[in-house]
Each structure stands twice: as structure tokens, then as C-alpha cells.
Design an enzyme around this catalytic site. Structure first.
Site, short mmCIF file in Angstrom:
data_model
loop_
_atom_site.label_atom_id
_atom_site.label_comp_id
_atom_site.label_asym_id
_atom_site.label_seq_id
_atom_site.Cartn_x
_atom_site.Cartn_y
_atom_site.Cartn_z
N LYS A 1 0.84 -1.19 0.00
CA LYS A 1 0.00 0.00 0.00
C LYS A 1 0.88 1.25 0.00
O LYS A 1 2.09 1.19 0.25
CB LYS A 1 -0.92 0.00 1.22
CG LYS A 1 -0.19 0.07 2.56
CD LYS A 1 -1.16 0.03 3.72
CE LYS A 1 -0.40 0.10 5.05
NZ LYS A 1 -1.30 0.17 6.21
N ARG B 1 -10.87 0.64 14.75
CA ARG B 1 -10.94 1.33 13.45
C ARG B 1 -11.97 0.58 12.60
O ARG B 1 -13.14 0.52 12.95
CB ARG B 1 -9.56 1.36 12.77
CG ARG B 1 -8.50 2.11 13.55
CD ARG B 1 -7.22 2.33 12.75
NE ARG B 1 -6.81 1.19 11.94
CZ ARG B 1 -5.61 1.06 11.39
NH1 ARG B 1 -4.70 2.00 11.56
NH2 ARG B 1 -5.30 -0.01 10.68
N TYR C 1 15.41 30.09 7.27
CA TYR C 1 14.32 30.92 7.76
C TYR C 1 14.31 31.04 9.28
O TYR C 1 14.48 30.05 9.99
CB TYR C 1 12.97 30.36 7.30
CG TYR C 1 12.74 30.42 5.82
CD1 TYR C 1 12.76 31.64 5.13
CD2 TYR C 1 12.50 29.27 5.09
CE1 TYR C 1 12.54 31.71 3.77
CE2 TYR C 1 12.27 29.31 3.72
CZ TYR C 1 12.31 30.54 3.07
OH TYR C 1 12.08 30.59 1.71
N MET D 1 11.25 24.28 1.86
CA MET D 1 10.47 23.47 0.93
C MET D 1 11.35 22.61 0.02
O MET D 1 11.04 21.45 -0.23
CB MET D 1 9.56 24.35 0.08
CG MET D 1 8.67 23.55 -0.88
SD MET D 1 7.57 24.58 -1.85
CE MET D 1 6.40 25.10 -0.60
#
Length: 386
Positions: free
Chosen positions: A44, A142, A277, A325
Site C-alpha cells: 500500500k 478502526r 528561515y 520546501m
């Protein structure tokens, strides 16, 4: 789904090298540990970020007799890629591609009456019986059918549909909540509930081909949980389900993915120089900085800002300041590797490089997330395919 990347003709900005020989060896190791139970290779989420189709093919080559996905779309893509044999998918929502799944001969999971109604209707339209596995909620909370009246209703209606030739009940299954926490009281409780729900269904006349509850940690540590089939996900990629149960080497497993990038820039800076940053890192003195051209758009966790480990020039470095990013910076401490030098974020650890578990600890997460989140901008390069 990632297919095999062509051999690069120029250095890549970044690459995730996938060692299919390691994956095949891991599957063989898990088959031996499963002690007679069949092995499902779970592919998956694009093979946990490794590439579903190449990894599925390698797993089958190594003796996995089942493939598993979460969504039906993932399973249908495996069929479209030419993978035969048993494929199971389990995460359905109303209106899903039931008929396509029936026609593709997939094993589909059913946890409630709405799903049983939709799959039986799809079988009528397709003119062929559906392979259905009934999922029991034994305590994870779940997906899965609750014990008691709900389970009795689901089993009864499934048997009725089987009697009408609309479905074949191929499996009964469940999933552990805490198998990666040795000794957790829920493990024994879930096993007891699973056996009780199996006994009820079989007492009513269900004759499943497979009964299964064991995920990777249960396959590795709980012999009593293996039943007829084990579902191995993270372990086939050579990653331990948790540091608490042991390292990959403790189980004879080898990490399959090595993530690396080419250093884009090396420069000298004075002390007191802010980096990235927010200037959360300021150089303590004159030093050299290296620019590594991957960032959170590539799946590098921003939570590892200031802590993520990288091997450059044979030495461990640490992310200096924030992960951006597309890039992050490491303080090279005065060393001056050439631009284009390899920066290894994680791998098996053979060369002293960090592992996915090291990154998980740096980011406060789990190794599953580290490998699965590596994005599509990073090409997968497959080695040892044969």
C-alpha cells in the site's frame, strides 16, 4: 505507482535507491519466521514509498503468495501492471469500484452490512461471485465489525449471499492495536476475541481459506498469532516496526531504501551568520555551509529542523536551521567537499550513514512515515532487479 527509473545519464539532484535484492531477502526471512503460514506482502501507499509494482514483483519472486493494499484503486493498479495471484484490499467507502474489483478477482474486505450489500450487488452485475473477507474489530477500534449481534448479523447475511452464489467467504481477519509493544495487555485480549469470533463464524458454517491477524510486529514476535497468513508491511522493506522490539539486524532484515542528494553549494561564512528561515541556527564561528537540495516538498520532515542527521564526506552532520520546501543546510565545520558530493540522508547504515529510524527519532515520528513520505520529485532507482 513508481516504475523502474531509467539509468541516470547525469548526476541526480536526489535519488531513492531501492535494493530489490534486500527486499527479496527480507521476504525469505519473513517466510521462514512465519513457520508455515503464507506471507502477504503489503505494498500500500506505493510500497511504503518504495514503488508498489517493482516491490510487489520482487516479493512474489521471493515467495510471497499474497499481495495487500489499502485501497481498491491500488489493487487494481497491480492487476493492470500484470500481477496475478491473490491480491487483497481493505479500505472501502460507499460507491467504491466494487464491480471492477470483482471482475479483477480481488479479495475485498467487508466490515459492515452496507459493504456486503454493495459487493453482492456488484457480483450480480458482474455475473461472477466476489471474494470476500470478513473483518472483525477485536479491539483496534478502526475498521472491522463489532463482536456480538453485529458480527452475528454480518456472518449470517454473508453465508446467505454465499448460498446464493454471489460471494465466496475467503477469509476472516483482524488487526492488532499494540503488537509493537511487547507485553501490552491488549495483545492477549485481541487474540482471545479473534479466536472467539472465528469460532462463532466457523460454527455457523463459514469455511475460510485463510484466517489472519498478524502484522509485521506480530509476525516477528508472536508465534501464536500467525494462523494461516501473515501480513507483512514495513518489515519487507527492512525496517523494524519499533525500536522496542528490536533493530532490523536483530531479525535478519536489511533496509531497502537509501536516500541521497548531491550537495549543491559549499561556501565559507563568518561566525554569527544566520542560516535558513527564522535564523534558528547562527554559526558559532567561521565555518563552511553545505546546501542539500531536498526539503519538505520532497518529504524531508520539517520537524527534523536542527536535528536531522546527514552523512557528508564520511562524517555525520546535522540540519542547521529550518528545513525549507526545497533545501536545507548543514554546517560542515570547515570541511570543503566539492559541489556534487554525496549527502546520504539514510540507508542501511553500512557506511556509517544514518537510518530511517534515526530520522524518525529526530522528527519525533516513526520510520514508517519517513520512508512513505518521500515524494515523487525524488526518482526511485532500482538495483538488483533480477
Amino acid at each position: 505507482m513508481n516504475e523502474t527509473a531509467p539509468a541516470p545519464t547525469a548526476p541526480l539532484r536526489a535519488r531513492a535507491e531501492i535494493d530489490l535484492a534486500a527486499l527479496r531477502a527480507n521476504v525469505r526471512t519473513l517466510r521462514a519466521r512465519a513457520a508455515g503460514a503464507a506471507v502477504m506482502a503489503v505494498v500500500k501507499s506505493d510500497g511504503y514509498g518504495h514503488g508498489a509494482v517493482p516491490c510487489a514483483r520482487a516479493a512474489v519472486q521471493a515467495g510471497a503468495t499474497w499481495l495487500g493494499t489499502a485501497t481498491p484503486e491500488e489493487a487494481l493498479q497491480l492487476r493492470a501492471a500484470g500481477l496475478t495471484g491473490r491480491i487483497m484490499c481493505w479500505l472501502w467507502t460507499p460507491g467504491g469500484p466494487w464491480q471492477a474489483a470483482v471482475e479483477a478477482d480481488l479479495d475485498v474486505s467487508v466490515s459492515g452490512m452496507w459493504a456486503l450489500r454493495e459487493v453482492t450487488e456488484a457480483a450480480r452485475r458482474a455475473g461472477t461471485p466476489a471474494r470476500v473477507q470478513l473483518k472483525a474489530d477485536t479491539g483496534l477500534g478502526r475498521n472491522g465489525c463489532q463482536p456480538g449481534e453485529d458480527w452475528a448479523e454480518l456472518v449470517g447475511e454473508a453465508l446467505k449471499a454465499e448460498g446464493e452464489g454471489l460471494i465466496r467467504i475467503t477469509g476472516l481477519w483482524s488487526h492488532f492495536a499494540c503488537a509493537d509493544e511487547p507485553g501490552h495487555p491488549s495483545i492477549a485480549a485481541q487474540l482471545t476475541r479473534f479466536r472467539d469470533m472465528l469460532a462463532y463464524a466457523e460454527g455457523q458454517g463459514v469455511r475460510p481459506e485463510v484466517r489472519h491477524i498478524a502484522n509485521s510486529p506480530a509476525t516477528l514476535t508472536l508465534s501464536e498469532a500467525r494462523f494461516d497468513l501473515v501480513r507483512t508491511g514495513i518489515a519487507i522493506y527492512g525496517i523494524s516496526p519499533s525500536a522496542e522490539i528490536g533493530s532490523p539486524a536483530d531479525f535478519g532484515l536489511r533496509p531497502v531504501m537509501t536516500l541521497s542528494a548531491s550537495v549543491a553549494l559549499v561556501k565559507q561564512v563568518p561566525g554569527g551568520h544566520g542560516v535558513s528561515y527564522g535564523h534558528h541556527y547562527v554559526t558559532p564561528g567561521e565555518t563552511t555551509l553545505g546546501l542539500v537540495p531536498v526539503g519538505y516538498a520532497d518529504g524531508i520532515p520539517r520537524h527534523a529542523s536542527g536535528s536531522g542527521p546527514v552523512l557528508v564526506g564520511g562524517k555525520w552532520r546535522t540540519v542547521a536551521g529550518r528545513v525549507a520546501m526545497d533545501q536545507f543546510v548543514v554546517d560542515l565545520g570547515g570541511d570543503e567537499p566539492e559541489p556534487g558530493a554525496e549527502a546520504v540522508l539514510f540507508g542501511p547504515g553500512d557506511r556509517g550513514e544514518p537510518t530511517a529510524e534515526d530520522w524518525a527519532q529526530a522528527a519525533g515520528t516513526i520510520a514508517y512515515e519517513i520512508v512513505t513520505r518521500i515524494g515523487t520529485r525524488v526518482p526511485r532507482v532500482y538495483v538488483n532487479e533480477e
